[in-house]
Design a protein around this motif. Structure first.
Motif, PDB file in Angstrom:
ATOM      1  N   ARG A  68       0.809  -1.218   0.000  1.00 44.72           N
ATOM      2  CA  ARG A  68       0.000   0.000   0.000  1.00 44.72           C
ATOM      3  C   ARG A  68       0.840   1.266   0.000  1.00 44.72           C
ATOM      4  N   ILE A  69       2.154   1.105  -0.189  1.00 41.66           N
ATOM      5  CA  ILE A  69       3.058   2.204  -0.541  1.00 41.66           C
ATOM      6  C   ILE A  69       3.866   1.720  -1.737  1.00 41.66           C
ATOM      7  N   ALA A  70       3.959   2.542  -2.768  1.00 47.85           N
ATOM      8  CA  ALA A  70       4.624   2.118  -4.006  1.00 47.85           C
ATOM      9  C   ALA A  70       6.134   2.294  -3.945  1.00 47.85           C
ATOM     10  N   MET A  71       6.597   3.374  -3.311  1.00 47.29           N
ATOM     11  CA  MET A  71       8.031   3.664  -3.257  1.00 47.29           C
ATOM     12  C   MET A  71       8.385   4.088  -1.836  1.00 47.29           C
ATOM     13  N   VAL A  72       9.508   3.618  -1.355  1.00 48.10           N
ATOM     14  CA  VAL A  72       9.958   4.033  -0.031  1.00 48.10           C
ATOM     15  C   VAL A  72      11.453   4.318  -0.091  1.00 48.10           C
ATOM     16  N   VAL A  73      11.847   5.454   0.461  1.00 52.06           N
ATOM     17  CA  VAL A  73      13.262   5.814   0.556  1.00 52.06           C
ATOM     18  C   VAL A  73      13.820   5.122   1.794  1.00 52.06           C
TER      19      VAL A  73
END
Length: 445
Positions: free
Chosen positions: A286-291
């Protein structure tokens, strides 16, 4: 923002142990310079059989603690006249308070795991051992260490600790979410405007999906993702005069990226320290990109997420990231124990042990010599994205080892949080941040 009901409650992760808050125990720091009684009263650590016992406050939990214990067992086998006691200490998040109190009382360990952002304050104590002549004397030339590892432990031209953990930030993407949205995965050279556009397109509020996430607890985890933007724009943490910050202009542009994410409602804001909720939401799809950094890859692989790792975006197109090395700091409990502690931290930094620690506990190799070892090369081939994190070390910078850094970080964390939550504009948030940070820089150290 609450965690979606389908997401399991977060458990403590190694990330929480490694990062911590940059502004811990500031009120107690003057005690560091007041101590100095430890070497006069401490046991010399030498037993009747001639074996020296040293105390290690390792700060680790779970996987990392088990990996370190295996290394200590190997060290005992090859160094029978030294015993490393891992029984004392606390988790890394509480290490600064523990060390501060220990130095004030004159009863401190021989080695402690100290966050890189805390080293400048801890090293004000005369009980911290200078390691300038120690590292690099066992087969790894000092210049062969990655620059972030060297810079994080060097104060005023002296090596004040041994690097313990090395990492770098990159962007981990959920390939299935990208494919479902019909969007290409990011590649090297992408820009922050590309990141913002992707985050917006990948957000589906009806499905409870966000383009990206950002820690919003107002701690060091909130801050250190912003420094690469400021550096890329030509700014710095501290200005050339040493009496004011170096991001009074560039900070506003960096905060505009945060503002755009908040305005587009494409960012999941994790209100709790440690970012566990953010990572759990990412693992749930449910998050596409994470740093994030390489410490998160074991959890991502265990959750069977089909992922891709891209370098951090930039404004300029030049590669740039941040590394947050942490340290093994050695304290003076007499000549015999200092010699034993030097021997142990130097042994840990040798390529064979360094790679073993990296593979088993989630760090990057401290040196190019370690990176070249077959075991690390095998790990790189078998772990998607690990090479991207390692390659990023060539362009990584570190936060300055400066006693005022915790206050600067705290001021910037408040600015980022206020922009994330829509309580302030980038300009007004930065103005308040700069005023507070500049005041901290004027305080005599």
């Amino acid at each position: 923002m609450a965690v979606p009901p389908s997401v399991p409650l977060p458990q403590p992760t190694r990330r929480r142990l490694l990062r911590g808050g940059g502004a811990l125990a500031l009120g107690a720091l003057p005690a560091l310079t007041a101590s100095g009684c430890g070497t006069d009263t401490a046991d010399d650590g030498v037993g009747a059989d001639g074996r020296v016992t040293i105390e290690l406050w390792h700060g680790q939990a779970d996987t990392a603690r088990a990996a370190l214990r295996r290394l200590v067992t190997e060290f005992h086998r090859t160094h029978p006249h030294i015993r490393v006691d891992m029984g004392g200490g606390v988790l890394a998040d509480a290490m600064l308070q523990k060390i501060t109190a220990a130095l004030a009382s004159g009863s401190y360990p021989d080695i402690a795991y100290v966050f890189g952002s805390d080293l400048a304050n801890v090293a004000r104590s005369p009980q911290v051992v200078d390691l300038t002549g120690t590292l690099g004397s066992a087969g790894t030339p000092w210049k062969n260490y990655w620059a972030p590892a060297r810079e994080a432990v060097t104060l005023n031209g002296r090596v004040r600790a041994a690097p313990a953990v090395l990492d770098a930030l990159a962007v981990v993407c959920n390939k299935k979410v990208f494919a479902r949205a019909g969007l290409p995965l990011p590649r090297p050279g992408w820009r922050w405007h590309d990141f913002l556009a992707l985050a917006k397109k990948l957000t589906d509020r009806q499905a409870g999906r966000f383009g990206t996430g950002w820690p919003g607890a107002g701690d060091e985890d909130t801050v250190w993702r912003l420094w690469p933007m400021i550096w890329d724009l030509g700014g710095d943490v501290i200005g050339d005069d040493g009496r004011s910050v170096g991001f009074d202009r560039q900070g506003e542009r960096a905060l505009q990226v945060v503002e755009a994410l908040a305005r587009d409602r494409s960012v999941y804001i994790d209100p709790k320290s440690g970012s566990e909720q953010m990572y759990q939401v990412f693992l749930s799809g449910r998050i596409a990109m994470v740093v994030t950094g390489p410490w998160q890859l074991p959890d991502i692989r265990q959750a069977d997420v089909d992922y891709h790792v891209a370098p951090l975006p930039s404004f300029s197109g030049r590669p740039l990231t941040i590394s947050g090395p942490d340290t093994w700091t050695v304290f003076d409990n007499g000549p015999a124990r200092v010699r034993a502690a030097r021997t142990f931290v130097n042994w840990l930094a040798r390529p064979a042990q360094d790679v073993r620690w990296g593979v088993e506990a989630g760090s990057l190799p401290l040196s190019r010599k370690a990176e070249a070892l077959p075991r690390w090369q095998r790990e790189t081939r078998h772990t998607e994205g690990l090479a991207t994190f390692t390659e990023a070390l060539a362009s990584a910078r570190v936060r300055p080892a400066h006693p005022a850094y915790p206050e600067i970080s705290q001021a910037l964390a408040q600015a980022i949080t206020s922009v994330l939550l829509g309580r302030s504009s980038p300009r007004s948030a930065l103005r308040a941040c700069v005023e507070e940070a500049n005041a901290a820089l004027l305080i005599p150290r």
